[in-house]
Design a protein around this motif. Sequence first.
Motif, short mmCIF file in Angstrom:
data_model
loop_
_atom_site.label_atom_id
_atom_site.label_comp_id
_atom_site.label_asym_id
_atom_site.label_seq_id
_atom_site.Cartn_x
_atom_site.Cartn_y
_atom_site.Cartn_z
N VAL B 87 10.08 -13.53 -2.92
CA VAL B 87 8.99 -13.19 -2.47
C VAL B 87 8.69 -11.76 -3.49
CG1 VAL B 87 7.84 -12.02 -0.67
CG2 VAL B 87 9.43 -13.69 -0.11
N TYR B 88 7.45 -11.84 -3.76
CA TYR B 88 6.92 -10.64 -4.74
C TYR B 88 5.91 -9.62 -3.99
CZ TYR B 88 8.86 -13.13 -8.54
OH TYR B 88 10.02 -13.74 -9.26
N PHE B 89 6.34 -8.32 -4.21
CA PHE B 89 5.66 -7.43 -3.30
C PHE B 89 5.07 -6.34 -4.27
CE2 PHE B 89 6.67 -8.34 0.98
CZ PHE B 89 8.27 -8.60 0.86
N CYS B 90 3.82 -5.98 -3.97
CA CYS B 90 3.36 -4.81 -4.80
C CYS B 90 3.54 -3.53 -3.96
CB CYS B 90 1.72 -5.10 -5.15
SG CYS B 90 0.78 -5.36 -3.68
N ALA B 91 3.61 -2.45 -4.37
CA ALA B 91 3.72 -1.31 -3.89
C ALA B 91 2.98 -0.27 -4.55
CB ALA B 91 5.23 -0.99 -3.54
N GLU B 92 2.66 0.78 -3.87
CA GLU B 92 1.79 1.93 -4.38
C GLU B 92 2.07 3.13 -3.72
OE1 GLU B 92 -2.16 2.35 -2.60
OE2 GLU B 92 -1.95 0.31 -1.48
N THR B 93 1.94 4.30 -4.48
CA THR B 93 2.36 5.46 -4.12
C THR B 93 1.48 6.61 -4.79
OG1 THR B 93 3.98 7.15 -3.40
CG2 THR B 93 4.16 6.16 -5.67
N GLY B 94 1.48 7.85 -4.16
CA GLY B 94 0.89 8.92 -5.22
C GLY B 94 -0.57 9.28 -4.54
N GLY B 95 -1.04 8.64 -3.26
CA GLY B 95 -2.47 8.68 -2.86
C GLY B 95 -2.52 9.80 -1.92
N GLY B 96 -1.46 10.53 -1.85
CA GLY B 96 -1.70 12.02 -1.01
C GLY B 96 -1.36 11.69 0.46
N GLY B 97 -0.93 10.15 0.66
CA GLY B 97 -0.23 10.00 2.15
C GLY B 97 1.24 10.56 2.30
N ALA B 98 1.74 9.29 2.83
CA ALA B 98 3.19 9.56 3.08
C ALA B 98 3.84 9.35 1.63
CB ALA B 98 3.78 8.18 3.81
N ASP B 99 5.08 10.10 1.63
CA ASP B 99 5.79 10.18 0.25
C ASP B 99 6.52 8.90 -0.31
OD1 ASP B 99 6.66 13.34 1.33
OD2 ASP B 99 5.68 13.01 -0.47
N GLY B 100 6.58 7.94 0.88
CA GLY B 100 7.26 6.73 0.27
C GLY B 100 6.07 5.79 -0.13
N LEU B 101 6.55 4.65 -0.52
CA LEU B 101 5.78 3.44 -0.94
C LEU B 101 5.08 2.80 -0.03
CD1 LEU B 101 8.75 2.14 -3.49
CD2 LEU B 101 6.42 3.26 -4.19
N THR B 102 3.98 2.20 -0.33
CA THR B 102 3.10 1.33 0.65
C THR B 102 3.27 -0.03 -0.06
OG1 THR B 102 1.47 3.36 1.50
CG2 THR B 102 0.97 0.92 1.61
N PHE B 103 3.76 -0.83 0.89
CA PHE B 103 4.05 -2.28 0.32
C PHE B 103 2.87 -2.96 0.86
CE2 PHE B 103 8.22 -2.64 -1.59
CZ PHE B 103 8.71 -1.52 -1.25
N GLY B 104 2.41 -3.91 0.05
CA GLY B 104 1.68 -5.14 0.44
C GLY B 104 2.53 -6.15 1.24
N LYS B 105 2.10 -7.16 1.64
CA LYS B 105 2.72 -8.25 2.53
C LYS B 105 3.60 -8.90 1.64
CE LYS B 105 -0.27 -8.44 6.77
NZ LYS B 105 0.50 -7.33 7.39
N GLY B 106 3.32 -9.38 0.63
CA GLY B 106 4.17 -10.08 -0.29
C GLY B 106 3.59 -11.81 -0.39
N THR B 107 4.20 -12.20 -1.56
CA THR B 107 3.80 -13.53 -1.81
C THR B 107 4.99 -14.34 -2.25
OG1 THR B 107 1.54 -13.18 -2.63
CG2 THR B 107 2.53 -14.97 -3.70
N HIS B 108 5.02 -15.35 -1.47
CA HIS B 108 6.52 -16.25 -1.70
C HIS B 108 6.04 -17.11 -3.05
CE1 HIS B 108 9.55 -19.08 0.00
NE2 HIS B 108 9.94 -18.47 -1.07
N LEU B 109 6.72 -16.91 -4.12
CA LEU B 109 6.60 -17.78 -5.30
C LEU B 109 7.59 -18.86 -5.28
CD1 LEU B 109 5.18 -18.38 -7.92
CD2 LEU B 109 7.04 -16.59 -8.92
N ILE B 110 7.41 -20.04 -5.24
CA ILE B 110 8.19 -21.14 -5.20
C ILE B 110 8.08 -21.94 -6.49
CG2 ILE B 110 8.93 -23.62 -4.33
CD1 ILE B 110 7.71 -22.37 -1.62
N ILE B 111 9.16 -22.20 -7.20
CA ILE B 111 9.19 -22.80 -8.46
C ILE B 111 9.62 -24.21 -8.23
CG2 ILE B 111 10.06 -22.91 -10.82
CD1 ILE B 111 8.38 -20.41 -9.90
N GLN B 112 8.73 -25.14 -8.59
CA GLN B 112 8.88 -26.60 -8.53
C GLN B 112 9.59 -27.08 -9.71
OE1 GLN B 112 8.33 -28.02 -6.00
NE2 GLN B 112 6.50 -27.32 -4.84
N PRO B 113 10.70 -27.89 -9.67
CA PRO B 113 11.37 -28.56 -10.95
C PRO B 113 10.77 -29.43 -11.61
CG PRO B 113 12.30 -29.15 -8.86
CD PRO B 113 11.31 -28.38 -8.46
#
Lengths: 115, 113
Positions: B87-113
């Motif tokens: 699962v791949y998540f993007c995260a952002e910070t620095g926008g003046g809000g909480a000091d932690g990272l804000t994560f997106g919900k994520g995308t599950h990447l499946i690699i088919q053989p």
Amino acid sequence: NAGVMQNPRHLVRRRGQEARLRCSPMKGHSHVYWYRQLPEEGLKFMVYLQKENIIDESGMPKERFSAEFPKEGPSILRIQQVVRGDSAAYFCASSSSGTENTEAFFGQGTRLTVV
Amino acid sequence: GESVGLHLPTLSVQEGDNSIINCAYSNSASDYFIWYKQESGKGPQFIIDIRSNMDKRQGQRVTVLLNKTVKHLSLQIAATQPGDSAVYFCAETGGGGADGLTFGKGTHLIIQP
């Protein structure tokens, strides 16, 4: 150089009990962050601490939850009187400074199950 | 394959193909963005980051693109391998809000053989 160490990896508590989650940051890191992750969701920021200080706890519930990062020893996330809704994976991250400037490294998480 | 990370939770691609995972963020003041990979039962693992003064950054087999105009972030993985399944998540910070990272919900990447 060991990574961020969290323990226990799995924790089962009955409703009303207390849960203590521990996080030892990477060597040389003085910034610790706690996140909560519900199944199939992203991580949600809870609290940011530096040694002996809580810098930002805006993401932490006001009741039952507390966090500390003492001068010596690991950071502790404490949940009192746990309820079923507290069941989640709790991740700790550490960095050498604030996350705006440096990469934060995550531990493997503690999976809390409240029965 | 291509997905919008917040609206299409699963992306399936053939091994060896390129994949693109997309993410929309909401805070126009965010100035630091990170992509994380999370394998089952493990913590998030840093992949690549980008600051708001850049629009592209390349790593080994991965490229991150940032479009601040439409507040869009993408992760391109070249020549996908079975070990890229996660699962791949993007995260952002620095926008003046909480000091932690804000994560997106994520995308599950499946690699088919």
